[in-house]
Design a protein around this motif. Structure first.
Motif, PDB file in Angstrom:
ATOM      1  N   LEU A  66       0.826  -1.207   0.000  1.00 55.76           N
ATOM      2  CA  LEU A  66       0.000   0.000   0.000  1.00 55.76           C
ATOM      3  C   LEU A  66       0.858   1.253   0.000  1.00 55.76           C
ATOM      4  O   LEU A  66       0.558   2.231  -0.705  1.00 55.76           O
ATOM      5  CB  LEU A  66      -0.920   0.006   1.223  1.00 55.76           C
ATOM      6  CG  LEU A  66      -2.277  -0.687   1.100  1.00 55.76           C
ATOM      7  CD1 LEU A  66      -3.050  -0.566   2.398  1.00 55.76           C
ATOM      8  CD2 LEU A  66      -3.083  -0.099  -0.048  1.00 55.76           C
ATOM      9  N   ASN A  67       1.916   1.236   0.782  1.00 58.67           N
ATOM     10  CA  ASN A  67       2.805   2.394   0.853  1.00 58.67           C
ATOM     11  C   ASN A  67       3.432   2.681  -0.510  1.00 58.67           C
ATOM     12  O   ASN A  67       3.529   3.830  -0.947  1.00 58.67           O
ATOM     13  CB  ASN A  67       3.894   2.150   1.892  1.00 58.67           C
ATOM     14  CG  ASN A  67       4.715   3.395   2.156  1.00 58.67           C
ATOM     15  OD1 ASN A  67       4.211   4.417   2.618  1.00 58.67           O
ATOM     16  ND2 ASN A  67       6.011   3.320   1.853  1.00 58.67           N
ATOM     17  N   THR A  70       0.798   4.099  -3.060  1.00 60.21           N
ATOM     18  CA  THR A  70       0.435   5.496  -2.807  1.00 60.21           C
ATOM     19  C   THR A  70       1.657   6.406  -2.775  1.00 60.21           C
ATOM     20  O   THR A  70       1.556   7.576  -2.406  1.00 60.21           O
ATOM     21  CB  THR A  70      -0.324   5.623  -1.467  1.00 60.21           C
ATOM     22  OG1 THR A  70       0.508   5.123  -0.400  1.00 60.21           O
ATOM     23  CG2 THR A  70      -1.626   4.837  -1.505  1.00 60.21           C
ATOM     24  N   ILE A  74      -0.050   7.581   1.938  1.00 61.07           N
ATOM     25  CA  ILE A  74      -1.304   6.898   2.224  1.00 61.07           C
ATOM     26  C   ILE A  74      -2.326   7.826   2.857  1.00 61.07           C
ATOM     27  O   ILE A  74      -3.534   7.693   2.625  1.00 61.07           O
ATOM     28  CB  ILE A  74      -1.065   5.667   3.139  1.00 61.07           C
ATOM     29  CG1 ILE A  74      -2.343   4.848   3.288  1.00 61.07           C
ATOM     30  CG2 ILE A  74      -0.490   6.083   4.474  1.00 61.07           C
ATOM     31  CD1 ILE A  74      -2.828   4.190   2.051  1.00 61.07           C
ATOM     32  N   TYR A  75      -1.859   8.825   3.619  1.00 61.85           N
ATOM     33  CA  TYR A  75      -2.809   9.735   4.277  1.00 61.85           C
ATOM     34  C   TYR A  75      -3.537  10.621   3.271  1.00 61.85           C
ATOM     35  O   TYR A  75      -4.591  11.176   3.576  1.00 61.85           O
ATOM     36  CB  TYR A  75      -2.088  10.588   5.319  1.00 61.85           C
ATOM     37  CG  TYR A  75      -1.615   9.775   6.509  1.00 61.85           C
ATOM     38  CD1 TYR A  75      -2.519   9.281   7.448  1.00 61.85           C
ATOM     39  CD2 TYR A  75      -0.272   9.463   6.661  1.00 61.85           C
ATOM     40  CE1 TYR A  75      -2.093   8.516   8.522  1.00 61.85           C
ATOM     41  CE2 TYR A  75       0.172   8.686   7.738  1.00 61.85           C
ATOM     42  CZ  TYR A  75      -0.752   8.216   8.659  1.00 61.85           C
ATOM     43  OH  TYR A  75      -0.328   7.450   9.725  1.00 61.85           O
ATOM     44  N   TYR A  77      -5.042   9.511   0.873  1.00 60.02           N
ATOM     45  CA  TYR A  77      -6.158   8.695   0.392  1.00 60.02           C
ATOM     46  C   TYR A  77      -7.181   8.425   1.494  1.00 60.02           C
ATOM     47  O   TYR A  77      -7.992   7.513   1.368  1.00 60.02           O
ATOM     48  CB  TYR A  77      -5.628   7.357  -0.148  1.00 60.02           C
ATOM     49  CG  TYR A  77      -4.795   7.490  -1.398  1.00 60.02           C
ATOM     50  CD1 TYR A  77      -5.335   7.223  -2.643  1.00 60.02           C
ATOM     51  CD2 TYR A  77      -3.462   7.883  -1.334  1.00 60.02           C
ATOM     52  CE1 TYR A  77      -4.574   7.334  -3.798  1.00 60.02           C
ATOM     53  CE2 TYR A  77      -2.683   8.002  -2.480  1.00 60.02           C
ATOM     54  CZ  TYR A  77      -3.250   7.729  -3.706  1.00 60.02           C
ATOM     55  OH  TYR A  77      -2.488   7.847  -4.838  1.00 60.02           O
ATOM     56  N   THR A  78      -7.142   9.235   2.540  1.00 58.97           N
ATOM     57  CA  THR A  78      -7.999   8.997   3.705  1.00 58.97           C
ATOM     58  C   THR A  78      -9.477   8.913   3.334  1.00 58.97           C
ATOM     59  O   THR A  78     -10.200   8.016   3.788  1.00 58.97           O
ATOM     60  CB  THR A  78      -7.792  10.096   4.756  1.00 58.97           C
ATOM     61  OG1 THR A  78      -6.426  10.091   5.168  1.00 58.97           O
ATOM     62  CG2 THR A  78      -8.680   9.850   5.966  1.00 58.97           C
ATOM     63  N   ILE A  81     -10.273   5.663   1.542  1.00 59.00           N
ATOM     64  CA  ILE A  81     -10.180   4.500   2.428  1.00 59.00           C
ATOM     65  C   ILE A  81     -11.473   4.305   3.215  1.00 59.00           C
ATOM     66  O   ILE A  81     -11.846   3.174   3.555  1.00 59.00           O
ATOM     67  CB  ILE A  81      -8.973   4.639   3.381  1.00 59.00           C
ATOM     68  CG1 ILE A  81      -7.673   4.465   2.576  1.00 59.00           C
ATOM     69  CG2 ILE A  81      -9.023   3.614   4.507  1.00 59.00           C
ATOM     70  CD1 ILE A  81      -6.415   4.701   3.381  1.00 59.00           C
ATOM     71  N   ILE A  86      -8.928   2.192  -2.460  1.00 59.31           N
ATOM     72  CA  ILE A  86      -8.306   3.386  -3.003  1.00 59.31           C
ATOM     73  C   ILE A  86      -8.107   3.163  -4.504  1.00 59.31           C
ATOM     74  O   ILE A  86      -8.031   2.026  -4.968  1.00 59.31           O
ATOM     75  CB  ILE A  86      -6.958   3.719  -2.343  1.00 59.31           C
ATOM     76  CG1 ILE A  86      -5.957   2.574  -2.543  1.00 59.31           C
ATOM     77  CG2 ILE A  86      -7.147   4.023  -0.861  1.00 59.31           C
ATOM     78  CD1 ILE A  86      -4.554   2.898  -2.030  1.00 59.31           C
ATOM     79  N   THR A 109     -11.073   4.672   8.901  1.00 63.84           N
ATOM     80  CA  THR A 109      -9.823   4.171   8.338  1.00 63.84           C
ATOM     81  C   THR A 109      -9.775   2.652   8.468  1.00 63.84           C
ATOM     82  O   THR A 109     -10.680   2.047   9.051  1.00 63.84           O
ATOM     83  CB  THR A 109      -8.605   4.798   9.057  1.00 63.84           C
ATOM     84  OG1 THR A 109      -7.412   4.455   8.346  1.00 63.84           O
ATOM     85  CG2 THR A 109      -8.497   4.292  10.488  1.00 63.84           C
TER      86      THR A 109
END
Length: 300
Positions: A66-67, A70, A74-75, A77-78, A81, A86, A109
């Motif tokens: 995931l990291n 993105t 990743i934040y 895409y809050t 999520i 995403i 989340t």
């Protein structure tokens, strides 16, 4: 390749496959990687696919995947999520399973990620031929394409947008709430949608009125209708005299009949021709002339 964020071992294995036939990858922590290839699920090994889990590649740390997908943000895409998935570069959608954390009764989340469902988008020339032959060869009527997930609804919408905006030369507006139809990046580059105008990443109900005023579309194309707000957006467009072509995962015909569409196209097989029904779910096979053209019984 739009799956560049995957671990090297998985990318190497996928290089032995025809990318056009890869629909989905299932990564489950410490479990064998499974790929949907040519419409069937199989285990992924270093040489490609197999019906046996022996020598299958084992998925590792999914948070790392995931990291990478993105690009370490990743934040950013809050909001996505909160819907359990995403959409990243090139329109790749990643469904996320794990521990859902709620706030005020809604998902806020996902933590302790245990599974990823990576869905791979495609462009397939000719996939909308049957619809253009039967439904879109005269007046463009409001049409809903429906099926269970993974049978090519969004792929078909892409081609419809491109063909209507170039071959028919009408104003097509794509309301791309999840950036899956266009898959545009920050530079506006994505799938070829012809001359269509694209509005991305905002919900349909709060976008449709402003979009109609701003862009004066003849046709609106959008995907994945669900809930009353999406239906209200379609109804508003209809009241403005604009045909909507959309997709939905809903397959219950009693629910579909209540939606404001004149035709329904059911997909049952990847690459297969859809079954066409009128608004009362009468088969439209008998409504076609010998050369495949729509008759006036379709309300033109």
């Amino acid at each position: 390749m739009s799956l560049s964020f995957l671990p090297e071992e998985i990318k190497s294995a996928l290089s032995h496959l025809n990318y056009n036939f890869i629909s989905e990858l299932r990564l489950r922590r410490d479990k064998p990687v499974i790929v949907e290839y040519k419409g069937e699920y199989a285990y992924l090994n270093s040489l490609g696919v197999s019906g046996s889990p022996k020598n299958a590649i084992i998925a590792g740390d999914l948070a790392t995947v995931l990291n990478s997908a993105t690009e370490g943000c990743i934040y950013g895409y809050t909001e996505q999520i909160k819907n359990g998935f995403i959409t990243v570069e090139h329109g790749v959608r990643i469904g996320i399973a794990g521990e859902y954390v709620s706030e005020n009764g809604r998902v806020s989340t996902v933590k302790t990620v245990t599974s990823l469902n990576i869905r791979v988008p495609h462009e397939i020339n000719g996939c909308s031929d049957f619809l253009f032959k039967t439904v879109f060869n005269g007046k463009i009527a409001p049409t809903l394409i429906y099926s269970r997930p993974g049978l090519g609804k969004t792929t078909m919408l892409r081609e419809i947008a491109r063909r209507l905006s170039t071959e028919k030369l009408i104003n097509v507006l794509v309301l791309d709430e999840r950036n899956e139809i266009s898959a545009m990046d920050g530079y506006g580059e994505g799938f070829d949608l012809g001359n269509a105008d694209v509005i991305r990443c905002f919900n349909k109900l709060h976008t449709v009125a402003a979009a109609i005023r701003a862009m004066k579309p003849d046709v609106i194309i959008t995907d994945e209708l669900y809930g009353n707000d999406d239906i209200k957006a379609v109804e508003y467009a209809a009241e403005c005299g604009i045909a909507v072509i959309a997709s939905s995962h809903v397959t219950d015909r009693e629910i579909l009949k209540k939606m404001p569409f004149e035709f329904f196209a059911e997909l049952n097989l990847v690459g297969g021709s859809p079954k066409i029904y009128d608004k009362n779910f009468n088969s439209c096979g008998d409504c076609l002339s010998d050369n495949g053209a729509r008759r006036t019984v379709f309300g033109e």
